[in-house]
Enzyme design. Structure first.
Site, mmCIF file in Angstrom:
data_model
loop_
_atom_site.group_PDB
_atom_site.id
_atom_site.type_symbol
_atom_site.label_atom_id
_atom_site.label_comp_id
_atom_site.label_asym_id
_atom_site.label_seq_id
_atom_site.Cartn_x
_atom_site.Cartn_y
_atom_site.Cartn_z
ATOM 1 N N ASP A 123 0.817 -1.220 0.000
ATOM 2 C CA ASP A 123 0.000 0.000 0.000
ATOM 3 C C ASP A 123 0.846 1.264 0.000
ATOM 4 O OD1 ASP A 123 1.055 -0.244 2.523
ATOM 5 O OD2 ASP A 123 -0.846 -0.031 3.597
ATOM 6 N N CYS A 165 5.134 -0.466 2.440
ATOM 7 C CA CYS A 165 5.690 -1.801 2.651
ATOM 8 C C CYS A 165 7.061 -1.782 3.324
ATOM 9 C CB CYS A 165 5.729 -2.582 1.350
ATOM 10 S SG CYS A 165 6.819 -1.906 0.072
ATOM 11 N N HIS A 190 8.754 -3.965 -3.992
ATOM 12 C CA HIS A 190 8.108 -4.349 -2.742
ATOM 13 C C HIS A 190 9.136 -4.880 -1.749
ATOM 14 C CE1 HIS A 190 4.639 -5.382 -0.303
ATOM 15 N NE2 HIS A 190 5.101 -6.604 -0.144
#
Length: 226
Positions: free
Chosen positions: A94, A97, A203
């Site tokens: 979101d 991370c 990520h």
């Protein structure tokens, strides 16, 4: 009308006190959890002790891979995790991370990510001389931007986190030529290790040796494997 205003003021004051108490409670819980879980540091490092880390250079995010390259990178990361017997605790993608993964490593929960972000931004703000040389924009604008929930962390915030929490932050990455990166505190000896997986520029997740993964995240074994 006067009575109504007084009542509203009292309610607002009460909410403010309650909110401040919640913040103080979170800080206390975070401190206790940090001290407790620091005892588990080091097990992941034993798994990859033969790898030579690449020195870390703080930088902001300027490049994001094409989807096809990102997919190949992800497969490479998964293969490395499998080779070294490591388990990812997956955190939400979101925009928080990096801070969620750091929170999970420090407090065994990603839910303290706002507290982690706040501490990292405070470090950036209090010690500009350590970081502003890596930021090719107005520095105040940079740390104000980083204070916003959902703003992606970068390699400068990782350095600030290492400095703030006196932690060696270790990244197992998806880069083809750079498997392992260490971020070392600049002016103090690290007192703990934090392990993150890094799907390059996409990520972050939190890393554990399988036996040390939080119970709620451990993969269930099939009944025929017992």
């Amino acid at each position: 009308m006067i009575n109504g205003s007084a009542s509203l003021g009292e309610c607002s004051s009460s909410n403010s006190v309650s909110s401040q108490q919640d913040i103080e409670d979170d800080k206390m819980i975070a401190m206790v959890l940090s001290e407790e879980y620091a005892k588990l540091d080091g097990t992941v490092g034993q798994r990859v002790s033969h790898l030579s880390p690449i020195p870390h250079v703080p930088r902001i995010n300027t490049f994001f891979p094409e989807s096809s390259d990102a997919s190949m990178d992800h497969q490479r990361l998964l293969q490395r995790l499998n080779v070294y017997g490591l388990f990812e605790v997956k955190v939400s993608g979101d925009g928080n991370c990096q801070f969620r993964a750091l929170s999970d490593q420090i407090y065994r929960s990603p839910e303290y990510h706002r507290h982690v972000r706040k501490e990292v931004v405070k470090q950036l703000k209090d010690y500009p001389g350590l970081y502003e040389g890596y930021v090719p924009m107005k520095y105040k604008h940079y740390y104000q931007k980083m204070a916003k929930t959902g703003e992606w962390g970068d390699h400068v915030t990782l350095q600030a986190a290492a400095d703030k929490f006196a932690a060696k932050i270790c990244l197992l990455t998806s880069f083809r030529d750079t498997c392992f990166i260490e971020i070392i505190p600049q002016y103090q000896a690290p007192t703990r290790e934090l392990w993150l997986s890094f799907w390059s520029e996409v990520h972050y997740n939190s890393l554990y040796e399988l036996r040390d993964a939080p119970l709620q995240h451990k993969p269930r074994r099939k009944h025929w494997l017992f």
